[in-house]
Scaffold this motif. Sequence first.
Motif, short mmCIF file in Angstrom:
data_model
loop_
_atom_site.label_atom_id
_atom_site.label_comp_id
_atom_site.label_asym_id
_atom_site.label_seq_id
_atom_site.Cartn_x
_atom_site.Cartn_y
_atom_site.Cartn_z
N TRP A 48 0.82 -1.22 0.00
CA TRP A 48 0.00 0.00 0.00
C TRP A 48 0.85 1.27 0.00
CZ3 TRP A 48 0.22 3.70 3.82
CH2 TRP A 48 0.88 3.34 4.99
N ASP A 49 2.04 1.22 0.59
CA ASP A 49 2.87 2.41 0.72
C ASP A 49 4.03 2.46 -0.28
OD1 ASP A 49 4.25 0.33 1.92
OD2 ASP A 49 4.99 1.55 3.57
N ASP A 50 4.02 1.57 -1.25
CA ASP A 50 5.04 1.55 -2.30
C ASP A 50 4.76 2.71 -3.26
OD1 ASP A 50 6.91 0.92 -4.23
OD2 ASP A 50 6.15 -1.11 -4.58
N LEU A 51 5.78 3.45 -3.60
CA LEU A 51 5.62 4.59 -4.49
C LEU A 51 5.87 4.23 -5.96
CD1 LEU A 51 7.38 7.26 -2.27
CD2 LEU A 51 4.92 6.89 -2.55
N ALA A 52 6.38 3.04 -6.22
CA ALA A 52 6.65 2.63 -7.60
C ALA A 52 5.34 2.33 -8.33
CB ALA A 52 7.54 1.39 -7.60
N PRO A 53 5.24 2.74 -9.59
CA PRO A 53 4.01 2.46 -10.34
C PRO A 53 3.87 0.97 -10.64
CG PRO A 53 5.65 3.46 -11.77
CD PRO A 53 6.23 3.47 -10.38
N LEU A 54 2.62 0.55 -10.79
CA LEU A 54 2.32 -0.82 -11.19
C LEU A 54 2.11 -0.83 -12.70
CD1 LEU A 54 -0.30 -1.78 -8.45
CD2 LEU A 54 2.11 -2.44 -8.53
N GLU A 121 -2.98 16.83 7.04
CA GLU A 121 -3.89 16.06 7.90
C GLU A 121 -3.73 14.57 7.63
OE1 GLU A 121 -7.87 17.37 7.19
OE2 GLU A 121 -7.49 19.40 7.94
N MET A 122 -3.66 14.21 6.35
CA MET A 122 -3.49 12.81 6.00
C MET A 122 -2.16 12.28 6.52
SD MET A 122 -2.22 10.22 3.94
CE MET A 122 -1.08 11.26 3.07
N ALA A 123 -1.11 13.09 6.42
CA ALA A 123 0.20 12.66 6.92
C ALA A 123 0.16 12.41 8.42
CB ALA A 123 1.26 13.72 6.58
N GLU A 124 -0.53 13.26 9.13
CA GLU A 124 -0.66 13.07 10.58
C GLU A 124 -1.46 11.80 10.89
OE1 GLU A 124 -0.38 13.59 14.70
OE2 GLU A 124 0.87 14.23 13.02
N SER A 125 -2.49 11.57 10.11
CA SER A 125 -3.28 10.35 10.28
C SER A 125 -2.43 9.10 10.05
CB SER A 125 -4.47 10.38 9.31
OG SER A 125 -5.23 9.21 9.41
N LEU A 126 -1.60 9.11 9.01
CA LEU A 126 -0.72 7.97 8.75
C LEU A 126 0.36 7.82 9.82
CD1 LEU A 126 -0.05 7.83 4.90
CD2 LEU A 126 -1.29 6.21 6.32
N ARG A 127 0.81 8.92 10.37
CA ARG A 127 1.79 8.85 11.45
C ARG A 127 1.19 8.13 12.65
NH1 ARG A 127 2.83 10.68 16.12
NH2 ARG A 127 1.15 12.20 16.16
N LYS A 128 -0.05 8.51 13.00
CA LYS A 128 -0.71 7.89 14.16
C LYS A 128 -1.05 6.43 13.89
CE LYS A 128 -2.86 12.06 16.01
NZ LYS A 128 -4.14 12.78 16.18
N ALA A 129 -1.58 6.15 12.73
CA ALA A 129 -2.07 4.80 12.42
C ALA A 129 -0.97 3.82 12.05
CB ALA A 129 -3.10 4.87 11.30
N GLU A 130 0.02 4.28 11.28
CA GLU A 130 1.01 3.37 10.70
C GLU A 130 2.45 3.74 11.01
OE1 GLU A 130 0.11 0.64 9.05
OE2 GLU A 130 -2.03 1.07 8.94
N SER A 131 2.66 4.75 11.83
CA SER A 131 4.02 5.23 12.17
C SER A 131 4.83 5.63 10.93
CB SER A 131 4.78 4.18 12.98
OG SER A 131 4.10 3.90 14.17
N VAL A 132 4.16 6.22 9.96
CA VAL A 132 4.82 6.68 8.74
C VAL A 132 5.29 8.11 8.97
CG1 VAL A 132 4.49 7.19 6.28
CG2 VAL A 132 3.37 5.20 7.29
N ASP A 133 6.56 8.39 8.64
CA ASP A 133 7.05 9.76 8.83
C ASP A 133 6.40 10.69 7.82
OD1 ASP A 133 8.99 10.55 6.54
OD2 ASP A 133 9.69 8.56 7.10
N GLN A 134 6.41 11.98 8.13
CA GLN A 134 5.68 12.97 7.34
C GLN A 134 6.11 13.01 5.87
OE1 GLN A 134 6.19 17.29 7.92
NE2 GLN A 134 3.96 17.35 8.21
N GLN A 135 7.41 12.97 5.60
CA GLN A 135 7.88 13.03 4.22
C GLN A 135 7.32 11.88 3.38
OE1 GLN A 135 9.58 15.50 2.72
NE2 GLN A 135 9.46 16.63 4.63
N LYS A 136 7.41 10.67 3.91
CA LYS A 136 6.90 9.51 3.19
C LYS A 136 5.38 9.60 3.04
CE LYS A 136 6.84 5.05 1.75
NZ LYS A 136 7.48 3.80 1.89
N ALA A 137 4.69 10.04 4.11
CA ALA A 137 3.23 10.18 4.06
C ALA A 137 2.80 11.17 2.98
CB ALA A 137 2.69 10.59 5.42
#
Length: 187
Positions: A48-54, A121-137
């Motif tokens: 889900w968090d892969d940035l490479a295109p399919l 807001e989405m980045a903060e949500s991902l940080r809380k839910a999945e521990s994703v840092d802001q840049q990656k989010a």
Amino acid sequence: LTRVLSLRGASLPASLMHASSINPRGFFESRRIYELHERILADLGSSWDDLAPLSDSWIQSGIGQNFLEEMAEAVRVEFQDSPLFVVKDPRVCRLVPFWLAVLDELEVDPLFVLPVRNPLEMAESLRKAESVDQQKALLIWLNSVLTAEYACRGFPRSVVEYGKLLSDWRSALDKVAVDLGVSFARM
């Protein structure tokens, strides 16, 4: 957005994901479709968090055709004969071409509702839910929005600003109805 669409008459899936501490009101997503998305992405060497295109070519492969049949069956089970249903899962952003093939198989005309939320807001949500840092989010947000927008060009679609949905959901859904040319069963 998914919940509001359901309140206006779009069918939710039969097997909803359970609410959690991350989302106490619920996700309004199909557990079955979510699990199938996870399997598809894993089999493609992605996530889900892969940035490479399919590559879209996988859909025509044997594995793609097997997943297409499995997803079509999942949709039949989840939504029965509903004339208007809503599929929500952020993974759909990466899988729009696959979903177009599924809906074609089911003889369902696709309509797209693209929610756009403030990326911070989405980045903060991902940080809380999945521990994703802001840049990656933020990269995930940008990749998801652009991939979904590009893939559904040429189909009926409506863009809904999340903030406007929260402040005036009736007007937001009236816009969706006009954009998509649908009449919701319930007002």
